[in-house]
Write a protein that holds these residues in place. Structure first.
Motif, PDB file in Angstrom:
ATOM      1  N   VAL A   1     -39.236  -1.839  26.368  1.00  0.00           N
ATOM      2  CA  VAL A   1     -40.641  -1.324  27.219  1.00  0.00           C
ATOM      3  C   VAL A   1     -40.128  -1.294  28.657  1.00  0.00           C
ATOM      4  O   VAL A   1     -41.225  -0.957  29.262  1.00  0.00           O
ATOM      5  N   HIS A   2     -39.083  -1.480  28.858  1.00  0.00           N
ATOM      6  CA  HIS A   2     -38.704  -1.372  30.461  1.00  0.00           C
ATOM      7  C   HIS A   2     -38.299   0.056  30.588  1.00  0.00           C
ATOM      8  O   HIS A   2     -37.528   0.738  29.770  1.00  0.00           O
ATOM      9  N   GLY A   3     -38.996   0.560  31.548  1.00  0.00           N
ATOM     10  CA  GLY A   3     -38.628   1.930  31.908  1.00  0.00           C
ATOM     11  C   GLY A   3     -39.930   2.577  32.594  1.00  0.00           C
ATOM     12  O   GLY A   3     -40.688   1.959  32.719  1.00  0.00           O
ATOM     13  N   GLY A   4     -39.692   3.988  33.047  1.00  0.00           N
ATOM     14  CA  GLY A   4     -40.860   4.398  33.935  1.00  0.00           C
ATOM     15  C   GLY A   4     -40.955   6.035  33.699  1.00  0.00           C
ATOM     16  O   GLY A   4     -40.411   6.340  32.825  1.00  0.00           O
ATOM     17  N   PHE A   5     -41.642   6.527  34.614  1.00  0.00           N
ATOM     18  CA  PHE A   5     -42.132   8.094  34.601  1.00  0.00           C
ATOM     19  C   PHE A   5     -41.178   8.624  35.548  1.00  0.00           C
ATOM     20  O   PHE A   5     -41.267   8.125  36.704  1.00  0.00           O
ATOM     21  N   VAL A   6     -40.674   9.989  35.377  1.00  0.00           N
ATOM     22  CA  VAL A   6     -40.019  10.787  36.503  1.00  0.00           C
ATOM     23  C   VAL A   6     -40.509  12.198  36.426  1.00  0.00           C
ATOM     24  O   VAL A   6     -40.758  12.753  35.436  1.00  0.00           O
ATOM     25  N   VAL A   7     -40.620  12.699  37.589  1.00  0.00           N
ATOM     26  CA  VAL A   7     -40.969  14.121  37.637  1.00  0.00           C
ATOM     27  C   VAL A   7     -40.000  14.543  38.762  1.00  0.00           C
ATOM     28  O   VAL A   7     -39.746  14.394  39.640  1.00  0.00           O
TER      29      VAL A   7
ATOM     30  N   ASP B   1     -44.806  18.269  33.901  1.00  0.00           N
ATOM     31  CA  ASP B   1     -43.743  17.995  32.882  1.00  0.00           C
ATOM     32  C   ASP B   1     -43.318  16.646  33.385  1.00  0.00           C
ATOM     33  O   ASP B   1     -42.608  16.578  34.646  1.00  0.00           O
ATOM     34  N   ILE B   2     -43.592  15.719  32.627  1.00  0.00           N
ATOM     35  CA  ILE B   2     -43.193  14.086  33.108  1.00  0.00           C
ATOM     36  C   ILE B   2     -41.972  13.645  32.151  1.00  0.00           C
ATOM     37  O   ILE B   2     -42.320  13.666  30.790  1.00  0.00           O
TER      38      ILE B   2
ATOM     39  N   GLY C   1     -36.909  14.189  38.829  1.00  0.00           N
ATOM     40  CA  GLY C   1     -35.779  13.281  39.382  1.00  0.00           C
ATOM     41  C   GLY C   1     -36.483  12.455  40.214  1.00  0.00           C
ATOM     42  O   GLY C   1     -35.886  11.341  40.706  1.00  0.00           O
ATOM     43  N   GLN C   2     -37.924  12.166  40.514  1.00  0.00           N
ATOM     44  CA  GLN C   2     -38.467  11.121  41.392  1.00  0.00           C
ATOM     45  C   GLN C   2     -39.365  10.296  40.638  1.00  0.00           C
ATOM     46  O   GLN C   2     -39.956  10.800  39.804  1.00  0.00           O
ATOM     47  N   ASP C   3     -39.353   9.068  40.973  1.00  0.00           N
ATOM     48  CA  ASP C   3     -40.222   8.061  40.051  1.00  0.00           C
ATOM     49  C   ASP C   3     -41.737   8.433  40.543  1.00  0.00           C
ATOM     50  O   ASP C   3     -42.099   9.145  41.317  1.00  0.00           O
ATOM     51  N   TYR C   4     -42.353   8.389  39.317  1.00  0.00           N
ATOM     52  CA  TYR C   4     -43.738   8.978  39.223  1.00  0.00           C
ATOM     53  C   TYR C   4     -44.597   7.830  38.889  1.00  0.00           C
ATOM     54  O   TYR C   4     -44.393   7.289  37.563  1.00  0.00           O
ATOM     55  N   PRO C   5     -45.690   7.688  39.553  1.00  0.00           N
ATOM     56  CA  PRO C   5     -46.514   6.648  39.268  1.00  0.00           C
ATOM     57  C   PRO C   5     -47.433   6.815  37.984  1.00  0.00           C
ATOM     58  O   PRO C   5     -48.441   7.958  38.394  1.00  0.00           O
TER      59      PRO C   5
ATOM     60  N   LEU D   1     -52.693  11.876  32.233  1.00  0.00           N
ATOM     61  CA  LEU D   1     -51.769  11.002  31.558  1.00  0.00           C
ATOM     62  C   LEU D   1     -52.189   9.891  30.998  1.00  0.00           C
ATOM     63  O   LEU D   1     -51.870   9.491  29.898  1.00  0.00           O
ATOM     64  N   MET D   2     -52.876   8.966  31.898  1.00  0.00           N
ATOM     65  CA  MET D   2     -53.175   7.710  31.284  1.00  0.00           C
ATOM     66  C   MET D   2     -54.260   8.009  30.085  1.00  0.00           C
ATOM     67  O   MET D   2     -54.127   7.197  29.094  1.00  0.00           O
ATOM     68  N   GLN D   3     -55.182   8.867  30.141  1.00  0.00           N
ATOM     69  CA  GLN D   3     -55.999   9.228  28.951  1.00  0.00           C
ATOM     70  C   GLN D   3     -55.098   9.344  27.578  1.00  0.00           C
ATOM     71  O   GLN D   3     -55.253   9.091  26.777  1.00  0.00           O
ATOM     72  N   ALA D   4     -54.099  10.480  28.025  1.00  0.00           N
ATOM     73  CA  ALA D   4     -53.469  10.779  26.469  1.00  0.00           C
ATOM     74  C   ALA D   4     -52.789   9.697  26.043  1.00  0.00           C
ATOM     75  O   ALA D   4     -52.618   9.373  25.070  1.00  0.00           O
ATOM     76  N   LEU D   5     -52.158   8.738  27.031  1.00  0.00           N
ATOM     77  CA  LEU D   5     -51.339   7.478  26.733  1.00  0.00           C
ATOM     78  C   LEU D   5     -52.564   6.774  25.825  1.00  0.00           C
ATOM     79  O   LEU D   5     -52.097   5.837  24.816  1.00  0.00           O
ATOM     80  N   GLN D   6     -53.647   6.390  26.377  1.00  0.00           N
ATOM     81  CA  GLN D   6     -54.664   5.756  25.524  1.00  0.00           C
ATOM     82  C   GLN D   6     -54.949   6.054  24.439  1.00  0.00           C
ATOM     83  O   GLN D   6     -54.980   5.479  23.558  1.00  0.00           O
ATOM     84  N   ALA D   7     -55.108   7.617  24.237  1.00  0.00           N
ATOM     85  CA  ALA D   7     -55.461   8.212  23.057  1.00  0.00           C
ATOM     86  C   ALA D   7     -54.427   7.755  21.984  1.00  0.00           C
ATOM     87  O   ALA D   7     -54.682   7.492  20.627  1.00  0.00           O
TER      88      ALA D   7
END
Ligand code: ATP
Length: 897
Positions: free
Chosen positions: A359-365, A349-350, A367-371, A378-384
């Motif tokens: 557009v500034h912001g990131g992903f966390v899992v 769960d991200i 409480g930790q930054d998540y690349p 995740l990248m495929q879902a975002l592409q979709a």
């Protein structure tokens, strides 16, 4: 332009004919053509000529009575009286004429705020322009819900259906095509054409403008747009009826008193005739119709200034009786500013950081930054979600601007946060086909063929629907069988936080597939993940819901969203019964009788379709509730039409929804509906106040004349012309001030008015009689005092007139609130117009009393300061007596209630 059989040409021939192409025109070309062809609009119906409008002012039974009275007075050779009666009738007509003109202008200006827009290609980009600016050669994109803005030759159609009743009378939508047809094809069968003024009910399409303005088919038929609406409402009609009834009663009374005077009191017929004319003139409320119209127009203007545009005048009144408001959620109760906050993909769960569309912001899992790029799924879902998307984000050094559906824009922003380059993605994976999102099926599908030779289908939509269609789940290494239950639970966890949840899935496609059908997505999909988006409630909507609770108005939320999301948002905005949610499926299972009972208690309806809305309105109305219902889509039209006040969204609503509604919100905000209800209640209050103010004046005057006849006075305390003076001068000053009366403090503290309640209820009739008697006693009393003290008849009459006017001034304060007390700062000084009106009126009274020519005309005479003091003291009694009466009424009411 010479007549061309556009329907017989191929699309490329029609492009040539209008010297344009699929890419449309440049802005420059469009500007030139606009100069050459003129704006794309139909000439308005010619307003009635000023002379006709002026003459129409005389078309009123009350005025007929005055005209006849004037004519007979002239026959009796009372030239002065006759002259003044005619003069007053003309002045009255002039005032009506000017005020009505102003009201019409104001309404027209308000209506122009609703000018339609069209989506066109300019400089090869989709832009929205006012429909008036369309020119031949423009490429117009049509979507379901649009009103076709000009005559178009269609060259692209995806399930496009258009309802052409305005042109052909046929209300069943016509399926559109793009190929050329035989020359002889009749208008109704020209499926490759879309005609101005018709409504798109389904699908999408594009066409090239071939005619605008009066050159269009509709322009040729009528060359006129809908006429100016009549300035009337049920209440005004009810009052007009009352006016007729009153006239008859007055004529009856005048004849009886004429007979009584001649037979019993030995007046001459001519004397008695003048007295009867005086009586009739006294009792006729000449100014009332104009004041009511003005009050209505001011109400409409006030609503417009609070972002509610009234399309049909009777709605102003209905708004004051609204007992239930059924509102959409997204954009109306919430801001429609979405941000992706959570993404669930296989095993993780991200969370997402950042605000709004930044557009500034990131992903966390945890409480930790998540690349993001470390997770292939995740990248495929975002592409979709970025490709199965019709919105756009354009970023410059100054920031990013989004356009299109806010939810889809939020998905793009999430993609950018993960480092996706949306433009490149779109270029590398061109879209071959699309099934657009519709609230009926609740998902959207796109088909893509990448430059690498891959073909795939993306689906995004309501999780229950999408998960149901999936059999597998994408994980980091392989596709595994899907645990549907488990994923639906994950969805509910997100929804309970108030998130709008979307599921996204993929399916490989065949290289040769170029078209999508619903069968393609019925099964075999691979789930990629879930997206949770927040859309915070509007703070002003929370406040408005609270006000509704006080005002006895029930708010019902009707949403296409999931029930868990719906109930979370309902709790946030402060709905009372946010737990007992009814879903569309459950609604389908309830028969009308069961729904009839449930609809009163349940305030949240989720996963509903527009058809459900219609059922809900009908059941609420069956429970005798006056219902306001919001809507934006083409399918909302039946529910909007059925509801008592259909409310369309001005910003995000379709033209079809606007056409079906009584009111349009320019800011799509729930709080605006509540503001309009408040104004609706105020307009009704103010009309009632005007009635309550004007009628006792007439009553008092009539009683003075009747009293004089009964006692057999040789000279009457008021002459007909003096009576007309009082009626007119007070109507244009004092009564008009009541039209500007602000809302009473407790206007939203009361329960909605019962629409069946008559205007002239017993309290009103009592108040009118009570005040009439006070006015009569004071006026009559001072008149007799003057005569007994040896004053001339002119002086005594001047005192009588001024006493009446002074009474009115004091009574104006009473009339500002119907039952609330006015002996306080707000009550006495709260309406500046009233104070100004009083100042102007006093000036006129002084001129009337002391100015030589007016003394001759009206038979007035100088009076001294002592007399004025007596007048003011006597007249002030009305203020205290009516306040005492109100206090008594309040006491009785509270004791009882
Ligand atoms: P509300 O009443 O809150 O305004 P709505 O009636 O607009 O909601 P719909 O637009 O019918 O709700 O959306 C219903 C569901 O369809 C949403 O909860 C979402 O899951 C899904 N959905 C909405 N818009 C899209 C879209 N553009 N593409 C795919 N799915 C969508």
């Amino acid at each position: 332009m010479e007549t061309v059989d556009w329907h017989a040409l191929t699309s490329s021939q029609s492009f040539e004919e209008v010297d344009s192409g699929v890419e449309g025109l440049s802005r420059e070309q469009a500007r030139h053509r606009l100069e050459a062809y003129g704006p794309n609009r139909l000439p308005e119906v010619k307003p009635r000529s000023p002379i006709m409008r002026f003459l129409a002012q005389f078309h009123d039974v009350l005025i007929y009575v005055l005209l006849v009275a004037g004519a007979v007075t002239a026959l009796l050779q009372h030239w002065l009286d006759a002259g003044v009666i005619f003069g007053v009738v003309v002045i009255n007509a002039l005032i009506g004429f000017v005020q009505e003109g102003k009201a019409e202008d104001a309404l027209r200006a308000i209506r122009q705020m609703l000018s339609p827009q069209a989506m066109v290609l300019r400089d090869e980009r989709r832009t929205t322009v006012p429909s008036e600016e369309l020119v031949p050669g423009d490429v117009v994109v049509l979507q379901s819900g649009d009103k076709v803005p000009a005559d178009l030759r269609l060259f692209h159609s995806k399930g496009l259906q258009i309802e052409e009743a305005s042109l052909t009378g046929e209300s069943v939508p016509v399926e559109k095509c793009t190929g050329p047809l035989g020359r002889a094809t009749v208008l109704a069968d020209r499926c490759c054409m879309a005609y101005s003024g018709t409504l798109v009910t389904h699908g999408q399409g594009s066409g090239i403008v071939i005619a605008t303005g009066t050159e269009t088919e509709i322009g040729r038929i009528s060359s006129l747009v809908a006429g100016v609406e009549q300035l009337t409402t049920p209440l005004l009609r009810q009052m007009a009826q009352f006016g007729h009834w009153l006239t008859m009663a007055i004529l009856g009374l005048a004849s009886v008193s004429f007979t009584f005077g001649v037979l019993v009191r030995d007046y001459t017929a001519s004397e008695m005739f003048l007295a009867s004319v005086g009586l009739a003139v006294a009792a006729i409320p000449e100014g009332l119709p104009a004041i009511m119209t003005i009050t209505l127009a001011i109400g409409v203007q006030r609503m417009a200034s609070r972002n509610a545009i009234i399309r049909r005048l009777p709605a102003v009144e209905t708004l004051g009786t609204v007992a239930v408001i059924c509102s959409d959620k997204t954009g109306t109760l919430t801001r429609n500013e979405m941000t992706v906050r959570a993404i669930a993909v296989d095993g993780v769960d991200i969370g997402l950081t950042g605000t709004g569309y930044d557009v500034h912001g990131g992903f966390v899992v945890e409480g930790q930054d998540y690349p993001a790029d470390s997770n292939r799924v995740l990248m495929q879902a975002l592409q979709a979600v970025s490709l199965c998307n019709d919105s756009s984000v354009v970023c410059t050094t100054e920031g990013c601007e989004t356009s299109g559906d806010p939810m889809e824009a939020a998905l793009l922003v999430a993609g950018i946060k993960a480092g996706l380059d949306i433009d490149t993605e779109v270029k590398q994976n061109p879209r071959t086909d699309l099934i657009p999102f519709e609230s009926e099926h609740k998902f959207m599908v796109t088909l893509h063929h990448s430059h690498e030779g891959e073909s795939f289908i993306f689906v995004k939509g309501a999780p229950e629907r999408v998960v149901e269609m999936c059999s597998e789940l994408r994980t980091a290494h392989e596709d595994i069988p899907l645990d549907q239950e488990g994923w639906l639970q994950r969805m509910e966890v997100m929804a309970a936080k108030g998130y709008r949840v979307l599921a996204v899935a993929v399916k490989p496609a065949h290289e040769s597939q170029t078209e999508l059908t619903f069968d393609d997505v019925e099964d075999g999909l691979i789930l990629l993940g879930l997206f949770g988006l927040i859309d915070p409630p509007r703070p002003e909507a929370i406040e408005a819901v609270r006000i509704c609770r006080q005002a006895g108005i029930r708010v019902k939320m009707i949403t296409g969203d999931h029930s868990v999301t719906a109930s979370a948002i309902a709790r946030q905005v402060g709905l009372v019964n946010y737990d007992g949610v009814l879903t569309g499926r459950e609604l389908d299972k309830l028969d009308d009788r069961a729904l009839h009972r449930q609809v009163l208690d349940v305030d949240v309806y989720a996963r509903v379709t527009p058809e459900h809305k219609l059922r809900l309105v009908s059941q609420l109305q069956d429970n005798h509730h006056v219902v306001a219902m919001t809507g934006d889509g083409v399918n909302d039209a039946p529910a909007l039409k059925r509801s008592d006040v259909g409310v369309a969204m001005g910003d995000n609503g379709t033209e079809v929804a606007k056409e079906s509604s009584e009111m349009v919100l320019t800011d799509d905000n729930f709080a605006t509906i509540v503001a309009a209800v408040e104004e609706g209640r105020t307009v009704y209050d103010n009309i009632r106040k005007a009635i309550l103010f004007i009628l006792p004046t007439n009553g008092g005057e009539a009683l003075v004349i009747l009293g004089a006849i009964l006692y057999g006075f040789s000279e009457f305390p008021l002459t007909p012309v003096q009576i007309l003076w009082v009626n007119m001068i007070t109507a244009v000053t004092l009564a008009l001030a009541l039209a500007f009366e602000p809302s009473e403090e407790d206007v939203m503290g009361r329960h909605p008015r019962d629409p069946a309640e008559p205007v002239l209820k017993p309290l009103f009739l009592w108040r009118i009689a009570f005040v009439s008697v006070i006015l009569m006693s004071g006026t009559f009393g001072l008149f007799v005092w003057e005569i007994d003290g040896g004053a001339s008849i002119e002086q005594a009459r001047t005192v009588a007139v001024n006493t009446l006017v002074m009474f009115e001034i004091f009574y104006l304060f009473n009339s500002r609130y119907i039952t609330a007390p006015v002996l306080n700062y707000k009550g006495l000084f709260g309406n500046h117009y009233a104070l100004m009106a009083i100042g102007i009126l006093i000036f006129f009274q002084l001129v009337f009393t002391y100015f030589g020519p007016l003394q001759t005309l009206f038979g007035t005479a100088n009076i001294n300061l002592e007399t004025w003091t007596r007048i003011v003291l006597t007249a002030s009694t009305v203020l205290f007596l009516v306040e005492a009466e109100k206090a008594l009424l309040r006491y009785l009411y509270f004791r009882r209630g």
